[in-house]
Each structure stands twice: as structure tokens, then as C-alpha cells.
Design an enzyme around this catalytic site. Structure first.
Site, PDB file in Angstrom:
ATOM      1  N   GLU A  33       0.832  -1.205   0.000  1.00 20.93           N
ATOM      2  CA  GLU A  33       0.000   0.000   0.000  1.00 20.93           C
ATOM      3  C   GLU A  33       0.864   1.253   0.000  1.00 20.93           C
ATOM      4  O   GLU A  33       1.830   1.341   0.781  1.00 20.93           O
ATOM      5  CB  GLU A  33      -0.884  -0.022   1.251  1.00 20.93           C
ATOM      6  CG  GLU A  33      -2.262   0.505   1.038  1.00 20.93           C
ATOM      7  CD  GLU A  33      -3.086  -0.373   0.099  1.00 20.93           C
ATOM      8  OE1 GLU A  33      -3.174  -0.028  -1.100  1.00 20.93           O
ATOM      9  OE2 GLU A  33      -3.631  -1.375   0.575  1.00 20.93           O
ATOM     10  N   HIS A  34       0.508   2.194  -0.842  1.00 21.72           N
ATOM     11  CA  HIS A  34       1.268   3.439  -1.007  1.00 21.72           C
ATOM     12  C   HIS A  34       2.717   3.152  -1.416  1.00 21.72           C
ATOM     13  O   HIS A  34       3.636   3.867  -1.037  1.00 21.72           O
ATOM     14  CB  HIS A  34       1.202   4.299   0.266  1.00 21.72           C
ATOM     15  CG  HIS A  34      -0.179   4.845   0.497  1.00 21.72           C
ATOM     16  ND1 HIS A  34      -0.645   5.968  -0.120  1.00 21.72           N
ATOM     17  CD2 HIS A  34      -1.196   4.376   1.262  1.00 21.72           C
ATOM     18  CE1 HIS A  34      -1.898   6.192   0.250  1.00 21.72           C
ATOM     19  NE2 HIS A  34      -2.270   5.233   1.080  1.00 21.72           N
ATOM     20  N   SER A 125     -15.377   3.419  -1.066  1.00 26.41           N
ATOM     21  CA  SER A 125     -15.040   2.309  -0.179  1.00 26.41           C
ATOM     22  C   SER A 125     -13.581   1.896  -0.314  1.00 26.41           C
ATOM     23  O   SER A 125     -13.119   0.993   0.370  1.00 26.41           O
ATOM     24  CB  SER A 125     -15.938   1.117  -0.487  1.00 26.41           C
ATOM     25  OG  SER A 125     -15.780   0.753  -1.849  1.00 26.41           O
ATOM     26  N   LEU A 127     -12.328   0.597  -3.055  1.00 25.94           N
ATOM     27  CA  LEU A 127     -12.251  -0.572  -3.941  1.00 25.94           C
ATOM     28  C   LEU A 127     -12.170  -0.132  -5.404  1.00 25.94           C
ATOM     29  O   LEU A 127     -12.480  -0.886  -6.313  1.00 25.94           O
ATOM     30  CB  LEU A 127     -13.452  -1.503  -3.705  1.00 25.94           C
ATOM     31  CG  LEU A 127     -13.598  -2.048  -2.280  1.00 25.94           C
ATOM     32  CD1 LEU A 127     -14.855  -2.909  -2.167  1.00 25.94           C
ATOM     33  CD2 LEU A 127     -12.379  -2.858  -1.850  1.00 25.94           C
ATOM     34  N   GLU A 162      -6.578  10.697 -14.407  1.00 31.14           N
ATOM     35  CA  GLU A 162      -6.903  10.983 -13.001  1.00 31.14           C
ATOM     36  C   GLU A 162      -5.918  12.018 -12.427  1.00 31.14           C
ATOM     37  O   GLU A 162      -6.302  12.914 -11.688  1.00 31.14           O
ATOM     38  CB  GLU A 162      -6.909   9.705 -12.158  1.00 31.14           C
ATOM     39  CG  GLU A 162      -7.454   9.969 -10.772  1.00 31.14           C
ATOM     40  CD  GLU A 162      -8.066   8.772 -10.073  1.00 31.14           C
ATOM     41  OE1 GLU A 162      -8.423   7.784 -10.736  1.00 31.14           O
ATOM     42  OE2 GLU A 162      -8.190   8.837  -8.836  1.00 31.14           O
ATOM     43  N   ASP A 174      -4.374   0.902  -9.231  1.00 25.51           N
ATOM     44  CA  ASP A 174      -5.808   0.617  -9.366  1.00 25.51           C
ATOM     45  C   ASP A 174      -6.190   0.382 -10.821  1.00 25.51           C
ATOM     46  O   ASP A 174      -6.915  -0.560 -11.149  1.00 25.51           O
ATOM     47  CB  ASP A 174      -6.638   1.777  -8.804  1.00 25.51           C
ATOM     48  CG  ASP A 174      -6.282   2.091  -7.364  1.00 25.51           C
ATOM     49  OD1 ASP A 174      -5.580   1.267  -6.741  1.00 25.51           O
ATOM     50  OD2 ASP A 174      -6.697   3.152  -6.878  1.00 25.51           O
TER      51      ASP A 174
HETATM   52  C1  GLA Z   1      -5.121   4.724  -4.101  1.00 25.45           C
HETATM   53  C2  GLA Z   1      -4.336   5.084  -5.368  1.00 25.45           C
HETATM   54  C3  GLA Z   1      -3.318   3.997  -5.717  1.00 25.45           C
HETATM   55  C4  GLA Z   1      -2.463   3.626  -4.517  1.00 25.45           C
HETATM   56  C5  GLA Z   1      -3.326   3.375  -3.287  1.00 25.45           C
HETATM   57  C6  GLA Z   1      -2.508   3.160  -2.039  1.00 25.45           C
HETATM   58  O1  GLA Z   1      -5.937   3.613  -4.321  1.00 25.45           O
HETATM   59  O2  GLA Z   1      -5.214   5.271  -6.444  1.00 25.45           O
HETATM   60  O3  GLA Z   1      -2.526   4.433  -6.788  1.00 25.45           O
HETATM   61  O4  GLA Z   1      -1.488   4.605  -4.264  1.00 25.45           O
HETATM   62  O5  GLA Z   1      -4.225   4.438  -3.040  1.00 25.45           O
HETATM   63  O6  GLA Z   1      -1.777   1.996  -2.128  1.00 25.45           O
END
Ligand code: GLA
Length: 388
Positions: A33-34, A125, A127, A162, A174
Site C-alpha cells: 500500500e502506497h 469504499s 475498492l 486521473e 488501481d
Molecule cells: C489509491 C491510489 C493507488 C495507490 C493506493 C494506495 O488507491 O489510487 O494508486 O497509491 O491508493 O496503495
């Protein structure tokens, strides 16, 4: 789902002509994540829920948008000759941004469209309802106008729009997960090179359960962009003492050795998370390959602690869900998933413990937060497709 949408489309715009229906999935991230915009690895999978889009070409240059999720907004009219983001972050900015990005790459739409959409990902959410909307738009454009793009291109175009049309500096995870999804597999993606590998997810006697906290905190986009800036600052400071191009290049030991060169304490915490989380993701995928689900679960838990304490993208409500989940027998691992500041957790739960998991978590969450969480036992789906 697609039948209902088609019916709505015909009611709004008439039943004649070549009407098509497309779908693109949302995603859940298992770990990593991140890390995407920090040159690290991620491990998401596509869901079977996502965004459905019904569409037909028009003779003029108008684009009509309608969403069954925002019925009160009615049909929203735009023009191919004025592709500018609308104020208030209106949902149409996502598909419009993708059309704008295609246009900027020389892929010109020679006529407008009537569109009707329906999404079954709960909004906000974590997702990736927005990425699924971007990817379904890109996939539809490719098919309707014959544009020559791959699914990886669709992921890049979605991220670009985006970033530049919607003002959120998200990474590639994502859109990549939505565009490149494969049933029953998670995607181990190196965000530095976009090299990827599909890892089969057949959890012996366990399932992936997503729990929705039903909260979404305000200022998510600005907080997200702050994290990006802070980790970029950590990288810049580290570059004074070691020759790296991204945080994803460092091991934990190397980070610890050079960490004192990061002047600001907050930036140091952000940098630490990015480096450690990337290494955790690599180890987690390795563990999964060795059928070592227990190690995978422990790494998920450590990921949450790091997101809670060092990256500070969790929140009280989500912490309650995760910390209560850790107490339940049969929970192999649990963590916040996605961008954060609310949204969902992802847990791996043994089959026989799923009912107890839902009951106990619901009771604890109602008592401590005063809300009722929602649960989805995950099926991992494919990327975008044309349905009709
Ligand atoms: C959001 C962003 C992704 C990613 C996540 C964290 O979903 O769109 O690019 O950075 O946060 O992992």
C-alpha cells in the site's frame, strides 16, 4: 445487471441502433500500500464487482452521461469540443478525463456518444470505483472507435487522466489491476518497470473477506497528495547520500543506515513505510508461493501497523475493524486496503470462521463506532470486457 442498464438506456435515449454494454472491475489490494508511486511492488486483484457502461454513437459531437448511481443528477450533457473538468468533482470528470486523454494522444473521437452507467462498487469504499470507471471508458473507446491501445495502455491513460484531469496524483495500481485483472489470480506488479506476474490465489480452506467501515473522511485527495509529497521529499533527502531513483530500490537495512539524512521526522516515517512495505510485499508473495499463509497474514498485519503509525493513512474506525479482527480465531491476517482515511479492510479468514468473523466484528463495531459494517467475500474476476 447489464439487462437493467440496457433497459434504462433505451428508456433514456431510445432503443434503436447499435447499443453495446461494457464492464470493468474494481480491485482489492492484498498488500503493498502506497508503494506504487514510490517505485515499489503491489499485489492487488480484480473483483467481480465494478462499473457497467451502455453506449451508442451519436451523429453529432455531444456526449450524454447518465448514472443509475446518481439518478437525481439526470442526464449530463458535454461536448467533445469543450473537454474541461466540471467543478465539484462531478463523476462525469472520470470518463470525460479519459476521452480527453485519448484525444491528447491523437485518438480523436469522430462523433459523440450516449452513455448510461451503473456501478456496484460502494462509492468511496477504497475498492477503486473510479479506476473501474476510467478503465471501462478506455476499453469502450478502443472497441467503439477502433483505437490501437493495449490494456496496459488503458491503465496508463486512466492514471494520466486521473492525475491531470481530476487532480488526484494516484499511482498506477488501481487502473492496472482493473485493466489487467485475471480470474482467481492476484497481480504482483513492479510499479517501477511495470513488469508483472500473475499469482494463483487458491487459499486452502480460507477466503479473502473485505469489510467496509462505511466511513469516508473528507479531504482524502489532499491528504493523499500530501503523502505523495512527503515521500518524494524523503527520496530527495536520501538522494543526497545514496544513488537511488526511487524508494523501492532500498532494503530495510539500507533505509535504516541512511534514514538520518531525511531531515523532517514526518517525511522519515513516510519513507520508512514505503521501503518496508515494499519489502513486505516481496516477502508476502514469496510466502504465498510456498503455501505459507501464516507468514502472509503476519505481513498483512505488519502492513496495517505501518500504515497506521508511520504513513498515517488509517483512521479510528478502520483501526477498530482491524484490531478486533486480529482477536478472532481463524483470522490469518487483516489490514486496511486502498488509499485509506476510511474505506475497507481486507482479511484472510478460514472458511469455518467466516460466520463468527462477521458476527463478532459487527457487534464490536456497533458498540465502539455505532455503525454496521458490510462484508464481501471476494471472488477474483477478469479485466474489462464487452458484455453485449
Ligand atoms: C489509491 C491510489 C493507488 C495507490 C493506493 C494506495 O488507491 O489510487 O494508486 O497509491 O491508493 O496503495
Amino acid at each position: 445487471m447489464q439487462e437493467k442498464l440496457l433497459e434504462k438506456f433505451k428508456e433514456l435515449y431510445g432503443a434503436d441502433g447499435d447499443i453495446r454494454v461494457y464492464f470493468a472491475p474494481g480491485r482489492v489490494n492484498l498488500i503493498g500500500e502506497h508503494t506504487d508511486y514510490n517505485g515499489g511492488h503491489v499485489f492487488p486483484c480484480a473483483l467481480t464487482i465494478g462499473t457497467y457502461m451502455a453506449v451508442r454513437k451519436r451523429a453529432d459531437r455531444k456526449v450524454n452521461f447518465y448514472s443509475m448511481n446518481f439518478e437525481d443528477l439526470g442526464v449530463i450533457e458535454c461536448s467533445l469540443d469543450h473537454m474541461n473538468p466540471k467543478e465539484d468533482g462531478e463523476w462525469t470528470n472520470y470518463p470525460m478525463g479519459v476521452m480527453w486523454a485519448f484525444d491528447g494522444r491523437g485518438m480523436k473521437m469522430d462523433c459523440g456518444l450516449d452513455l448510461a452507467l451503473y456501478g456496484n462498487i460502494p462509492n468511496g469504499s477504497g475498492l477503486s470505483s473510479s479506476a473501474s470507471l476510467e478503465v471501462v471508458t478506455g476499453y469502450m473507446l478502443k472497441d467503439m472507435y477502433g483505437f490501437d491501445v493495449t490494456n496496459v495502455d488503458l491503465a496508463k491513460i486512466g492514471q494520466y487522466s486521473e492525475n491531470n484531469f481530476n487532480g488526484c496524483n494516484c499511482g498506477i495500481m488501481d487502473q492496472f489491476a482493473s485493466a489487467m485483472g485475471k480470474a482467481d489470480h492476484a497481480i504482483f506488479l513492479d510499479c517501477n518497470t511495470l513488469e508483472y506476474e500473475y499469482a494463483p490465489i487458491s487459499l486452502d480452506g480460507a477466503k479473502i473477506v473485505v469489510t467496509n467501515s462505511m466511513v469516508k473522511h473528507s479531504l482524502v485527495t489532499s491528504a493523499y497528495n500530501d503523502r505523495r509529497r512527503e515521500s518524494a521529499q524523503a527520496l530527495e533527502d536520501l538522494q543526497q547520500v545514496c544513488g537511488i531513483a526511487s524508494l523501492g530500490e532500498l532494503t530495510e537495512e539500507e533505509f535504516d543506515k541512511y534514514a538520518s539524512s531525511i531531515k523532517d521526522e514526518i517525511c522519515r516515517m513516510r519513507g520508512k513505510h514505503a521501503v518496508y512495505e515494499n519489502q513486505r510485499t516481496i516477502k508476502a508473495v514469496e510466502a504465498l508461493k510456498n503455501n505459507d499463509l501464516e507468514t502472509f497474514g503476519k505481513l498483512m498485519n505488519a502492513s496495517h501497523v505501518s500504515l497506521r503509525d508511520d504513513y498515517e493513512t488509517s483512521c479510528e474506525e478502520v483501526d477498530v475493524l482491524v484490531e478486533e479482527a486480529w482477536k478472532i480465531d481463524g483470522v490469518i491476517g487483516s489490514r486496511i486496503t486502498g488509499g485509506g482515511f476510511g474505506g475497507c479492510t481486507v482479511s484472510i479468514v478460514k472458511d469455518e470462521a467466516i460466520d463468527a468473523f462477521k458476527e463478532k466484528l459487527t457487534a464490536a463495531y456497533q458498540e465502539k463506532v455505532g455503525k454496521t459494517p458490510e462484508f464481501y467475500v471476494v471472488s477474483i474476476g477478469d479485466g474489462p470486457s464487452r458484455l453485449i
